[in-house]
Write a protein that holds these residues in place. Sequence first.
Motif, PDB file in Angstrom:
ATOM      1  N   VAL A  32       0.866  -1.177   0.000  1.00  0.00           N
ATOM      2  CA  VAL A  32       0.000   0.000   0.000  1.00  0.00           C
ATOM      3  C   VAL A  32       0.901   1.224   0.000  1.00  0.00           C
ATOM      4  N   ILE A  33       0.804   2.032  -1.039  1.00  0.00           N
ATOM      5  CA  ILE A  33       1.681   3.187  -1.161  1.00  0.00           C
ATOM      6  C   ILE A  33       0.878   4.476  -1.104  1.00  0.00           C
ATOM      7  N   GLY A  34       1.598   5.550  -0.877  1.00  0.00           N
ATOM      8  CA  GLY A  34       0.963   6.852  -0.825  1.00  0.00           C
ATOM      9  C   GLY A  34       1.833   7.798  -0.035  1.00  0.00           C
ATOM     10  N   ARG A  35       1.670   9.071  -0.299  1.00  0.00           N
ATOM     11  CA  ARG A  35       2.451  10.059   0.432  1.00  0.00           C
ATOM     12  C   ARG A  35       1.854  10.282   1.821  1.00  0.00           C
ATOM     13  N   SER A  36       2.553  11.032   2.644  1.00  0.00           N
ATOM     14  CA  SER A  36       2.101  11.252   4.014  1.00  0.00           C
ATOM     15  C   SER A  36       0.673  11.796   4.032  1.00  0.00           C
ATOM     16  N   GLY A  37      -0.139  11.228   4.921  1.00  0.00           N
ATOM     17  CA  GLY A  37      -1.521  11.662   5.031  1.00  0.00           C
ATOM     18  C   GLY A  37      -2.471  11.008   4.055  1.00  0.00           C
ATOM     19  N   ALA A  38      -1.983  10.014   3.305  1.00  0.00           N
ATOM     20  CA  ALA A  38      -2.841   9.357   2.307  1.00  0.00           C
ATOM     21  C   ALA A  38      -3.886   8.447   2.935  1.00  0.00           C
ATOM     22  N   GLY A  39      -3.676   8.030   4.190  1.00  0.00           N
ATOM     23  CA  GLY A  39      -4.628   7.147   4.860  1.00  0.00           C
ATOM     24  C   GLY A  39      -4.143   5.716   5.011  1.00  0.00           C
ATOM     25  N   LYS A  40      -2.877   5.455   4.667  1.00  0.00           N
ATOM     26  CA  LYS A  40      -2.352   4.080   4.705  1.00  0.00           C
ATOM     27  C   LYS A  40      -2.379   3.485   6.109  1.00  0.00           C
ATOM     28  N   SER A  41      -1.853   4.223   7.083  1.00  0.00           N
ATOM     29  CA  SER A  41      -1.779   3.694   8.446  1.00  0.00           C
ATOM     30  C   SER A  41      -3.161   3.508   9.043  1.00  0.00           C
ATOM     31  N   THR A  42      -4.053   4.457   8.804  1.00  0.00           N
ATOM     32  CA  THR A  42      -5.418   4.321   9.314  1.00  0.00           C
ATOM     33  C   THR A  42      -6.097   3.095   8.727  1.00  0.00           C
ATOM     34  N   LEU A  43      -5.861   2.826   7.447  1.00  0.00           N
ATOM     35  CA  LEU A  43      -6.457   1.656   6.808  1.00  0.00           C
ATOM     36  C   LEU A  43      -6.003   0.373   7.496  1.00  0.00           C
ATOM     37  N   LEU A  44      -4.690   0.225   7.727  1.00  0.00           N
ATOM     38  CA  LEU A  44      -4.191  -0.991   8.369  1.00  0.00           C
ATOM     39  C   LEU A  44      -4.704  -1.112   9.800  1.00  0.00           C
ATOM     40  N   ARG A  45      -4.742  -0.004  10.508  1.00  0.00           N
ATOM     41  CA  ARG A  45      -5.207  -0.056  11.894  1.00  0.00           C
ATOM     42  C   ARG A  45      -6.693  -0.403  11.977  1.00  0.00           C
ATOM     43  N   MET A  46      -7.476  -0.060  10.955  1.00  0.00           N
ATOM     44  CA  MET A  46      -8.872  -0.485  10.936  1.00  0.00           C
ATOM     45  C   MET A  46      -8.990  -1.986  10.684  1.00  0.00           C
ATOM     46  N   ILE A  47      -8.142  -2.512   9.807  1.00  0.00           N
ATOM     47  CA  ILE A  47      -8.191  -3.957   9.536  1.00  0.00           C
ATOM     48  C   ILE A  47      -7.951  -4.738  10.821  1.00  0.00           C
ATOM     49  N   ASN A  48      -7.011  -4.268  11.638  1.00  0.00           N
ATOM     50  CA  ASN A  48      -6.677  -4.928  12.907  1.00  0.00           C
ATOM     51  C   ASN A  48      -7.632  -4.536  14.034  1.00  0.00           C
ATOM     52  N   ARG A  49      -8.514  -3.571  13.761  1.00  0.00           N
ATOM     53  CA  ARG A  49      -9.470  -3.025  14.738  1.00  0.00           C
ATOM     54  C   ARG A  49      -8.790  -2.241  15.858  1.00  0.00           C
ATOM     55  N   LEU A  50      -7.568  -1.752  15.621  1.00  0.00           N
ATOM     56  CA  LEU A  50      -6.958  -0.803  16.551  1.00  0.00           C
ATOM     57  C   LEU A  50      -7.610   0.569  16.403  1.00  0.00           C
ATOM     58  N   THR A  51      -8.142   0.829  15.218  1.00  0.00           N
ATOM     59  CA  THR A  51      -8.952   2.021  14.946  1.00  0.00           C
ATOM     60  C   THR A  51     -10.303   1.540  14.440  1.00  0.00           C
ATOM     61  N   GLU A  52     -11.367   2.082  14.999  1.00  0.00           N
ATOM     62  CA  GLU A  52     -12.700   1.638  14.623  1.00  0.00           C
ATOM     63  C   GLU A  52     -13.171   2.359  13.353  1.00  0.00           C
ATOM     64  N   PRO A  53     -13.739   1.637  12.401  1.00  0.00           N
ATOM     65  CA  PRO A  53     -14.304   2.287  11.207  1.00  0.00           C
ATOM     66  C   PRO A  53     -15.497   3.167  11.566  1.00  0.00           C
ATOM     67  N   SER A  54     -15.627   4.262  10.836  1.00  0.00           N
ATOM     68  CA  SER A  54     -16.827   5.094  10.977  1.00  0.00           C
ATOM     69  C   SER A  54     -17.977   4.491  10.175  1.00  0.00           C
ATOM     70  N   GLU A  55     -17.637   3.877   9.040  1.00  0.00           N
ATOM     71  CA  GLU A  55     -18.627   3.207   8.190  1.00  0.00           C
ATOM     72  C   GLU A  55     -17.942   2.032   7.511  1.00  0.00           C
ATOM     73  N   GLY A  56     -18.775   1.124   6.984  1.00  0.00           N
ATOM     74  CA  GLY A  56     -18.263   0.008   6.200  1.00  0.00           C
ATOM     75  C   GLY A  56     -18.016  -1.234   7.039  1.00  0.00           C
ATOM     76  N   ARG A  57     -17.588  -2.293   6.340  1.00  0.00           N
ATOM     77  CA  ARG A  57     -17.371  -3.580   7.009  1.00  0.00           C
ATOM     78  C   ARG A  57     -16.042  -4.184   6.602  1.00  0.00           C
ATOM     79  N   ILE A  58     -15.505  -5.006   7.505  1.00  0.00           N
ATOM     80  CA  ILE A  58     -14.346  -5.861   7.235  1.00  0.00           C
ATOM     81  C   ILE A  58     -14.850  -7.289   7.360  1.00  0.00           C
ATOM     82  N   VAL A  59     -14.650  -8.069   6.315  1.00  0.00           N
ATOM     83  CA  VAL A  59     -15.130  -9.454   6.307  1.00  0.00           C
ATOM     84  C   VAL A  59     -13.957 -10.370   6.009  1.00  0.00           C
ATOM     85  N   ALA A  60     -13.745 -11.364   6.861  1.00  0.00           N
ATOM     86  CA  ALA A  60     -12.665 -12.335   6.673  1.00  0.00           C
ATOM     87  C   ALA A  60     -13.263 -13.727   6.595  1.00  0.00           C
ATOM     88  N   ASP A  61     -13.160 -14.334   5.420  1.00  0.00           N
ATOM     89  CA  ASP A  61     -13.705 -15.687   5.219  1.00  0.00           C
ATOM     90  C   ASP A  61     -15.155 -15.780   5.680  1.00  0.00           C
TER      91      ASP A  61
END
Length: 259
Positions: A32-61
């Motif tokens: 996952v690439i992008g310049r600073s502030g692109a949202g990369k870290s927030t995206l990963l932290r949502m996948i791990n649920r260290l940051t809670e999503p405001s909307e949407g779902r994460i589905v695993a299997d």
Amino acid sequence: MLELQGLTRRFGARTAVSAVTLAIPAGQMVGVIGRSGAGKSTLLRMINRLTEPSEGRIVADGRDVTAMRGRALRGWRAECAMIFQQFNLVQRLDVLTNVLLGRLYHRPTISSLFKRFTAEERAQALATLDRFDLAEQALQRADTLSGGQQQRVAIARALMQKPRIMLADEPIASLDPRNATVVMEALARVNREDGLTVIVNLHHLDTARRYCDRIIAMDAGRVVFDGPPAELTAERVRDVYGVAEDEFHEGAETPALVA
């Protein structure tokens, strides 16, 4: 299969990640690439649920990760290990104990805090360290190691969780080029030999092209490119970001190097 469905995170009036929808097959290595502030870290932290999503779902299997609470969420975090830019080791503890702390997700916390690990767990931790050429450092304090060695210890600790997915948030941003290569080789080896899905945030396009099966580019919280490395040409970078590739790198954070 890991699916992100309209994943969004807002911080007040600012939208850090906006309606990201992705499907990531098991065993894929994704950059996952992008310049600073692109949202990369927030995206990963949502996948791990260290940051809670405001909307949407994460589905695993087929499991709704965003609905998980308590023991189920703890189990997901064991399956979905996280590697951080600054290693997150307990510096005063020895390397072996740091690796054994990866078992926290699978045993009572109090026994782990008192270092009540089994002989089998200790043998497994030593074998994992040996995979990354760190067995000789097992009894050294973590703070005596170089940055590259500490990041490999963090990878070994993550493997002790027995994960299916490994998330790496800028794992080489504070490393010199030689140590960055060693760490990326370690992540690629985990992907190849253990069959783990690896999702790694990166600033440098050449690194993503070299190691990843797939590149996802983000800008202002949105996915602006998703495809194989060969398609992320200099021309495509200019089309997506409006800058030349060297200007893209200049816009990246460049922390002080750690040996």
